[in-house]
Scaffold this active site. Structure first.
Site, PDB file in Angstrom:
ATOM      1  N   GLY A 215      16.467   1.850  -8.731  1.00 19.87           N
ATOM      2  CA  GLY A 215      17.551   1.634  -7.779  1.00 19.87           C
ATOM      3  C   GLY A 215      18.839   1.187  -8.440  1.00 19.87           C
ATOM      4  O   GLY A 215      19.921   1.725  -8.167  1.00 19.87           O
ATOM      5  N   LYS A 216      18.759   0.195  -9.320  1.00 26.56           N
ATOM      6  CA  LYS A 216      19.971  -0.299  -9.983  1.00 26.56           C
ATOM      7  C   LYS A 216      20.406   0.660 -11.085  1.00 26.56           C
ATOM      8  O   LYS A 216      21.605   0.777 -11.362  1.00 26.56           O
ATOM      9  CB  LYS A 216      19.733  -1.707 -10.516  1.00 26.56           C
ATOM     10  CG  LYS A 216      19.448  -2.722  -9.410  1.00 26.56           C
ATOM     11  CD  LYS A 216      19.251  -4.119  -9.963  1.00 26.56           C
ATOM     12  CE  LYS A 216      18.852  -5.080  -8.846  1.00 26.56           C
ATOM     13  NZ  LYS A 216      17.490  -4.778  -8.308  1.00 26.56           N
ATOM     14  N   ASP A 282      16.792  -7.149 -14.960  1.00 29.22           N
ATOM     15  CA  ASP A 282      16.397  -7.505 -13.592  1.00 29.22           C
ATOM     16  C   ASP A 282      14.928  -7.910 -13.674  1.00 29.22           C
ATOM     17  O   ASP A 282      14.026  -7.107 -13.453  1.00 29.22           O
ATOM     18  CB  ASP A 282      16.599  -6.302 -12.679  1.00 29.22           C
ATOM     19  CG  ASP A 282      16.273  -6.600 -11.231  1.00 29.22           C
ATOM     20  OD1 ASP A 282      16.166  -7.788 -10.874  1.00 29.22           O
ATOM     21  OD2 ASP A 282      16.101  -5.647 -10.445  1.00 29.22           O
ATOM     22  N   CYS A 335      15.645 -11.772  -8.060  1.00 31.49           N
ATOM     23  CA  CYS A 335      15.766 -11.886  -6.603  1.00 31.49           C
ATOM     24  C   CYS A 335      15.014 -13.144  -6.170  1.00 31.49           C
ATOM     25  O   CYS A 335      14.001 -13.083  -5.482  1.00 31.49           O
ATOM     26  CB  CYS A 335      15.242 -10.637  -5.897  1.00 31.49           C
ATOM     27  SG  CYS A 335      13.613 -10.084  -6.432  1.00 31.49           S
TER      28      CYS A 335
END
Length: 396
Positions: A215-216, A282, A335
């Site tokens: 996604g990123k 991430d 996150c």
């Protein structure tokens, strides 16, 4: 199915979800999907009602309950119509007995709340468990936010996200033909802010060290107009295999994927050591910032699991630093709203790596709050998932 039968089914599914949470097994969505496959007689209205019961109970109960019934009784106490379904009818739950135990309610167990970043206050609880909107990101290679506004006029712009468009929860945007054409992706605003904070540019050599499904990675390709070389890595084959078809759909042609063997990451990335102008880390984490979407994660986190995440994060941020060229930048993101995964992890990195510095001023005005050497984003303050990020610059 009768309303009472739907409720009993929800109780049984909650039993399975709670057991899986304690054992570190399959996530709630997978358990729900399997339960529905086993009940093919359930229609779409049945599935929606059962899912509503299940997730309302998960959001209300702070830790894995002793039983699904104990969790559902919490909802019944506040809803007389629901309580009336405990009627002992065929396929329905037995009547409520005096003094039956209830599950504990609240945001999270006290020991977990004690780990939150100091910026998390009492007012954050409701927002952290509210249903999340559906955020879209326009793919600049093929579209822009104005295109999304035309496609989905019921939405609104996401503050500070140049490509972001926000829709009501559970909008079926991924069924629109424009999604299949690669014109947009479904991506929470926090991830859009983090991708932009990397400050990648055309011509950069970029490593997305924990790319997952990409996604990123795709957001970075969009931001660089498909004019930067991107290496997307992960140790999870199933997740990384999702990226090539997504990249093809998006028109992102300069992404290379590399599956890393756990414990051999340094050797397998030797050709990138000191070469990357930008590295995105991430890192795997508690997921405590994503409770709006996966509220059962509150039931899963144990001290041992947190310690494993912390060790992985330290290893990955150090690995990422080895790949950064002199004067290049590393963006560390989780996150999470837990201080040890966020500000403390960056403090420890800077102590281990003299000469590295923490950047500032890379988020849109009004987005995020300073948390040590990084920034914390939360649902209540920023309208997005909980996220910690810090951008770090290598010495020249």
């Amino acid at each position: 199915m009768t309303p009472a039968a739907r409720l009993q089914t929800a109780i049984e599914i909650l039993d399975a979800i709670a057991a899986s949470a304690r054992e570190g097994g399959a996530p709630a969505d997978a358990i729900f999907a399997e339960a529905m496959r086993a009940r093919r007689y359930a229609g779409s209205k049945d599935r929606r009602a059962i899912r509503g019961h299940v997730y309302d109970a998960i959001r209300a109960v702070r830790s894995a309950p002793a039983s699904g019934r104990a969790a559902m009784l919490v909802l019944a106490d506040a809803d007389s119509a629901l309580a009336a379904l405990f009627d002992g009818s065929a396929y329905g739950p037995q009547p409520i007995a005096p003094g039956e135990p209830r599950a504990e309610t609240g945001l999270a167990a006290a020991a977990l709340i004690d780990l939150f970043d100091p910026l998390i206050g009492e007012g954050d609880g409701e927002a952290m468990l509210a249903r999340a909107p559906l955020d879209l990101r326009a793919n600049r290679i093929k579209a822009n936010r104005d295109d999304l506004a035309a496609l989905f006029p019921e939405g609104e712009a996401i503050p500070g996200a140049a490509d972001g468009w926000r829709l009501p929860p559970e909008t079926a945007a991924a069924q629109h033909p424009a999604y299949a054409e690669g014109r947009f992706e479904v991506q929470d605003a926090a991830s859009q802010y983090a991708s932009a904070a990397l400050d990648a540019a055309r011509g950069d050599a970029i490593v997305d060290l924990c790319a997952g499904g990409g996604g990123k990675t795709l957001a970075i390709a969009s931001l660089t107009a498909n004019e930067a070389d991107i290496l997307a890595c992960d140790t999870n084959r199933a997740r990384l295999q999702q990226l090539p078809p997504r990249a093809e759909r998006a028109g992102a042609t300069r992404i290379e994927t590399r599956l890393l063997n756990p414990g051999q990451e340094n050797a397998m990335l030797a050709d990138w050591r000191g070469r990357a102008t930008r590295v995105f880390v991430d890192a795997p984490c508690s997921g405590s910032g994503t409770w709006r979407r996966s509220p059962e994660l509150r039931w899963r986190l144990t001290p041992a699991r947190l310690e494993r995440h912390l060790a992985d994060q330290a290893k990955l941020i150090d690995l990422g630093a080895d790949l950064v060229a002199p004067g290049g930048k590393l963006l560390y993101a989780v996150c999470s709203i837990i201080a040890r995964e966020g500000r403390a992890q960056v403090d420890e990195f800077l102590n281990r790596h003299p000469g590295w510095t923490a950047d500032s001023g890379y988020l849109p005005d009004g987005i995020g709050r300073a948390a040590g050497h990084g920034f914390l984003l939360t649902p209540a303050h920023d309208g997005c998932d909980g996220f910690f990020l810090a951008r770090l610059t290598a010495p020249c």
